[in-house]
Design a protein around this motif. Sequence first.
Motif, PDB file in Angstrom:
ATOM      1  N   THR A  11     -10.646  -1.899   0.062  1.00 55.19           N
ATOM      2  CA  THR A  11      -9.712  -1.962  -1.206  1.00 55.19           C
ATOM      3  C   THR A  11      -8.642  -0.880  -0.934  1.00 55.19           C
ATOM      4  N   PHE A  14      -5.979  -2.376   1.014  1.00 52.79           N
ATOM      5  CA  PHE A  14      -5.102  -3.183   0.438  1.00 52.79           C
ATOM      6  C   PHE A  14      -4.097  -2.486  -0.608  1.00 52.79           C
ATOM      7  N   TYR A  15      -4.725  -1.384  -1.303  1.00 50.92           N
ATOM      8  CA  TYR A  15      -3.837  -0.433  -2.047  1.00 50.92           C
ATOM      9  C   TYR A  15      -2.747   0.166  -1.341  1.00 50.92           C
ATOM     10  N   GLY A  17      -1.213  -1.127   1.327  1.00 51.32           N
ATOM     11  CA  GLY A  17      -0.316  -2.362   1.493  1.00 51.32           C
ATOM     12  C   GLY A  17       0.459  -2.190   0.336  1.00 51.32           C
ATOM     13  N   THR A  66      -0.681  -8.303  -1.866  1.00 48.58           N
ATOM     14  CA  THR A  66      -1.442  -7.232  -1.827  1.00 48.58           C
ATOM     15  C   THR A  66      -1.966  -6.628  -3.112  1.00 48.58           C
ATOM     16  N   LEU A  69      -4.956  -9.136  -4.032  1.00 49.67           N
ATOM     17  CA  LEU A  69      -6.203  -8.561  -3.321  1.00 49.67           C
ATOM     18  C   LEU A  69      -6.646  -7.533  -3.578  1.00 49.67           C
ATOM     19  N   THR A  70      -5.967  -6.511  -4.040  1.00 50.83           N
ATOM     20  CA  THR A  70      -6.542  -5.109  -4.347  1.00 50.83           C
ATOM     21  C   THR A  70      -7.111  -5.306  -5.681  1.00 50.83           C
ATOM     22  N   TRP A  73     -10.493  -6.944  -4.720  1.00 51.20           N
ATOM     23  CA  TRP A  73     -11.446  -5.841  -4.169  1.00 51.20           C
ATOM     24  C   TRP A  73     -12.053  -4.868  -4.993  1.00 51.20           C
TER      25      TRP A  73
END
Length: 227
Positions: A11, A14-15, A17, A66, A69-70, A73
Amino acid sequence: MHQLIRTARVTGLFYLGLAVTGALGFLTVRPMIFNPDDAGATFANLVAHESLARVGVALELLVVLTQALTAVWFHRLFRTVDSTASGSIAAFGLVNAVAILGSAAVLATALGVATGGPGDADTVQLLYLVSGNLWEVGGLFFGLWLVPMGWCALRSGWLPRPLGRLLVAGGVGYVLMTFVAYLAPGAGIVGDLLVVPATVGEVWILGYLIVFGVRKRAETDARATAA
């Protein structure tokens, strides 16, 4: 326990990113192309720096990816803590991602106009202004996702409590900043100060998740749940 730490670190990555692509795209590439005071200059920049403009569109798409996805997650990380709050993180994050997706489409259209499509410099300038406003109004949901994120951080005990409070305050500040931008466009530094807690909270949480994952208390919680 190990699975929880792994989810937390993914997580956080992704954050990270999201932060990097946003900084490169909106704060770095965009100002190199867009001149808010000169439509002709914006048009000329697009023609002269077509490859850079394409990179800018790609970076906005990476922001969308991103962020999505963040959001997912974070839901995975906190769903056992509070399913409603974790679902809200995912929902609000995805809405903001859709706003940025719209911005990417608008920037791609502006590039198409500059490289031979129908329209002129004024069309390109208008499209860039629409893109900026999509980022602006999307900030409403970017702020909203920080509030349940902070709530989950507080309720779980897996992250420092001051971090949870800072995220809630940052989310409220971000939401207020979105309204201030339109109701009081000359507010200047006031609007900038409203987003400071959010910025600090975001850097703190992504760094904490990547480096530590979650606090030791999570191990006790995980064992209690398993029992």
